[in-house]
Design a protein around this motif. Structure first.
Motif, PDB file in Angstrom:
ATOM      1  N   ALA A  82      34.346   5.646  13.624  1.00 23.77           N
ATOM      2  CA  ALA A  82      34.769   7.049  13.584  1.00 23.77           C
ATOM      3  C   ALA A  82      35.756   7.352  14.702  1.00 23.77           C
ATOM      4  O   ALA A  82      36.673   8.155  14.526  1.00 23.77           O
ATOM      5  CB  ALA A  82      33.547   7.960  13.694  1.00 23.77           C
ATOM      6  N   THR A  83      35.574   6.702  15.849  1.00 23.61           N
ATOM      7  CA  THR A  83      36.494   6.920  16.964  1.00 23.61           C
ATOM      8  C   THR A  83      37.903   6.490  16.594  1.00 23.61           C
ATOM      9  O   THR A  83      38.887   7.136  16.959  1.00 23.61           O
ATOM     10  CB  THR A  83      36.023   6.135  18.202  1.00 23.61           C
ATOM     11  N   ILE A 104      24.771   9.055  14.875  1.00 23.55           N
ATOM     12  CA  ILE A 104      24.776  10.470  15.260  1.00 23.55           C
ATOM     13  C   ILE A 104      25.962  10.777  16.170  1.00 23.55           C
ATOM     14  O   ILE A 104      26.569  11.846  16.092  1.00 23.55           O
ATOM     15  CB  ILE A 104      23.449  10.861  15.925  1.00 23.55           C
ATOM     16  N   GLU A 105      26.319   9.843  17.041  1.00 22.56           N
ATOM     17  CA  GLU A 105      27.518  10.035  17.861  1.00 22.56           C
ATOM     18  C   GLU A 105      28.755  10.155  16.979  1.00 22.56           C
ATOM     19  O   GLU A 105      29.634  10.988  17.227  1.00 22.56           O
ATOM     20  CB  GLU A 105      27.671   8.871  18.837  1.00 22.56           C
ATOM     21  N   ALA A 106      28.817   9.317  15.926  1.00 22.59           N
ATOM     22  CA  ALA A 106      29.935   9.389  14.988  1.00 22.59           C
ATOM     23  C   ALA A 106      29.941  10.723  14.260  1.00 22.59           C
ATOM     24  O   ALA A 106      30.996  11.342  14.062  1.00 22.59           O
ATOM     25  CB  ALA A 106      29.859   8.242  13.987  1.00 22.59           C
ATOM     26  N   ASP A 134      19.421  16.926  19.280  1.00 22.63           N
ATOM     27  CA  ASP A 134      19.521  18.342  19.655  1.00 22.63           C
ATOM     28  C   ASP A 134      20.956  18.850  19.498  1.00 22.63           C
ATOM     29  O   ASP A 134      21.197  19.961  19.005  1.00 22.63           O
ATOM     30  CB  ASP A 134      19.060  18.540  21.103  1.00 22.63           C
ATOM     31  N   LYS A 135      21.912  18.030  19.912  1.00 23.80           N
ATOM     32  CA  LYS A 135      23.324  18.413  19.766  1.00 23.80           C
ATOM     33  C   LYS A 135      23.700  18.499  18.289  1.00 23.80           C
ATOM     34  O   LYS A 135      24.470  19.373  17.888  1.00 23.80           O
ATOM     35  CB  LYS A 135      24.216  17.400  20.488  1.00 23.80           C
ATOM     36  N   LEU A 136      23.161  17.587  17.495  1.00 18.36           N
ATOM     37  CA  LEU A 136      23.440  17.603  16.058  1.00 18.36           C
ATOM     38  C   LEU A 136      22.936  18.905  15.429  1.00 18.36           C
ATOM     39  O   LEU A 136      23.614  19.519  14.602  1.00 18.36           O
ATOM     40  CB  LEU A 136      22.781  16.387  15.401  1.00 18.36           C
ATOM     41  N   GLY A 179      35.475  10.254   2.643  1.00 16.41           N
ATOM     42  CA  GLY A 179      35.376   9.100   3.525  1.00 16.41           C
ATOM     43  C   GLY A 179      33.936   8.794   3.872  1.00 16.41           C
ATOM     44  O   GLY A 179      33.083   9.690   3.892  1.00 16.41           O
ATOM     45  N   VAL A 180      33.667   7.520   4.123  1.00 19.45           N
ATOM     46  CA  VAL A 180      32.325   7.066   4.511  1.00 19.45           C
ATOM     47  C   VAL A 180      32.447   6.251   5.786  1.00 19.45           C
ATOM     48  O   VAL A 180      33.186   5.260   5.825  1.00 19.45           O
ATOM     49  CB  VAL A 180      31.668   6.199   3.415  1.00 19.45           C
ATOM     50  N   PHE A 181      31.718   6.659   6.808  1.00 23.97           N
ATOM     51  CA  PHE A 181      31.679   5.900   8.058  1.00 23.97           C
ATOM     52  C   PHE A 181      30.340   5.169   8.124  1.00 23.97           C
ATOM     53  O   PHE A 181      29.286   5.801   8.176  1.00 23.97           O
ATOM     54  CB  PHE A 181      31.843   6.829   9.260  1.00 23.97           C
ATOM     55  N   ILE A 182      30.399   3.856   8.079  1.00 21.94           N
ATOM     56  CA  ILE A 182      29.184   3.047   8.113  1.00 21.94           C
ATOM     57  C   ILE A 182      28.894   2.699   9.567  1.00 21.94           C
ATOM     58  O   ILE A 182      29.604   1.907  10.185  1.00 21.94           O
ATOM     59  CB  ILE A 182      29.341   1.786   7.243  1.00 21.94           C
ATOM     60  N   GLU A 183      27.858   3.320  10.098  1.00 21.81           N
ATOM     61  CA  GLU A 183      27.520   3.190  11.517  1.00 21.81           C
ATOM     62  C   GLU A 183      26.076   2.718  11.657  1.00 21.81           C
ATOM     63  O   GLU A 183      25.195   3.432  12.122  1.00 21.81           O
ATOM     64  CB  GLU A 183      27.717   4.538  12.230  1.00 21.81           C
ATOM     65  N   ILE A 184      25.837   1.476  11.244  1.00 23.12           N
ATOM     66  CA  ILE A 184      24.476   0.933  11.297  1.00 23.12           C
ATOM     67  C   ILE A 184      24.365  -0.185  12.317  1.00 23.12           C
ATOM     68  O   ILE A 184      23.447  -0.999  12.271  1.00 23.12           O
ATOM     69  CB  ILE A 184      24.018   0.442   9.907  1.00 23.12           C
ATOM     70  N   GLY A 185      25.314  -0.211  13.242  1.00 21.39           N
ATOM     71  CA  GLY A 185      25.221  -1.160  14.338  1.00 21.39           C
ATOM     72  C   GLY A 185      26.245  -2.274  14.266  1.00 21.39           C
ATOM     73  O   GLY A 185      26.933  -2.456  13.266  1.00 21.39           O
ATOM     74  N   LEU A 186      26.329  -3.006  15.374  1.00 18.17           N
ATOM     75  CA  LEU A 186      27.260  -4.123  15.499  1.00 18.17           C
ATOM     76  C   LEU A 186      26.512  -5.376  15.909  1.00 18.17           C
ATOM     77  O   LEU A 186      25.493  -5.308  16.600  1.00 18.17           O
ATOM     78  CB  LEU A 186      28.326  -3.809  16.558  1.00 18.17           C
ATOM     79  N   THR A 187      27.014  -6.523  15.476  1.00 20.56           N
ATOM     80  CA  THR A 187      26.421  -7.802  15.832  1.00 20.56           C
ATOM     81  C   THR A 187      27.420  -8.615  16.639  1.00 20.56           C
ATOM     82  O   THR A 187      28.521  -8.897  16.156  1.00 20.56           O
ATOM     83  CB  THR A 187      26.034  -8.605  14.567  1.00 20.56           C
TER      84      THR A 187
END
Length: 254
Positions: A82-83, A104-106, A134-136, A179-187
């Motif tokens: 997303a960034t 959630i950051e995204a 909480d911010k969300l 658009g779809v942002f897939i943010e399920i982690g990095l390896t």
């Protein structure tokens, strides 16, 4: 003037090619510490190289959903950053798959850019830290769907929607999004070195302030390491630090 990550990499490669540096395109199979103190790198294509120092800059790869449409629409509505790509979706409707910290950051980032943001989380509850949740909750353009398995991404030239299944009652639903942002982690791409170099519990290579690993002579930089922020500009600086660390090591040891 703005520059994309790909453009920056191309410019840096062009700069390096002005010097007598060999480029080899292949995956790394193994990294070994030889009895004489040097290191051997074996590639997937059978080639191998030996040196007194090694700098690992293997980066990370995004975890994928492995669902229909994901690969087809990558770069055409499907993104893993997303960034990086958020500004392309100004005023549009987007979804973020993943309810952990990165997801959630995204979503919070996109809430200030997109018209509406829908977070789709596989588990019954969000996994992100409370402060992020909480911010969300303070945002009026973020919707959260939990206990949902994303099953399909579809569109024409670009993404037009996604499909998900309610894990409680097996019902299928659709989201009309751009658009779809897939943010399920990095390896981290550290598999080839895990038997030699110390890593943390998620596979990131542990480095000191000079970018040296637990093995003298092996340095690492960028997203494959424990450096906190994963951004291109930080990786560039970390690469310079690792090169300087390796140079200093060679001066003192050889």
């Amino acid at each position: 003037q703005s520059v994309t990550g790909i453009e920056l990499a191309e410019k840096m490669e062009a700069h390096v090619r002005q010097y007598p540096v060999d480029f080899v395109t292949a995956g790394v199979k193994t990294l070994k510490h030889l009895p004489d103190g040097s290191f051997a790198v074996q590639l997937d294509d059978g080639k191998s190289f030996q040196g007194k120092t090694v700098i690992v800059t293997a980066g990370k790869k995004s975890r994928t959903l492995d669902i229909p449409g994901e690969i087809e629409y990558t770069g055409r509505g499907v993104s893993y950053c997303a960034t990086c790509d958020g500004p392309f979706y100004k005023g549009l409707d987007v979804a973020v798959v993943g309810g952990g910290n990165s997801g959630i950051e995204a979503a919070l980032d996109m809430a200030g850019i997109a018209k509406n943001v829908t977070v789709v989380e596989f588990m019954p509850e969000l996994k992100a830290d409370k402060i992020l949740q909480d911010k969300l909750n303070e945002r009026n353009n973020i919707k959260v769907i939990t206990n949902a398995a994303t099953t399909k991404i579809y569109g024409e030239d670009f993404t037009k929607g996604m499909e998900y299944k309610n894990r409680a009652d097996e019902s299928t639903h659709e989201l009309n999004i751009d658009g779809v942002f897939i943010e399920i982690g990095l390896t981290p791409n550290s598999e080839f070195a895990k038997d030699l170099i110390a890593t943390n519990k998620i596979g990131e290579i542990i480095i000191d302030e000079n970018n040296m690993t637990n093995i003298k002579g092996i340095f690492a930089s960028g997203d494959v390491t424990t450096v906190k922020q994963k951004q291109i500009v930080i990786s560039v600086g970390e690469g310079a630090k690792a090169a300087l660390g390796a140079f200093d090591y060679l001066l003192k040891e050889y």
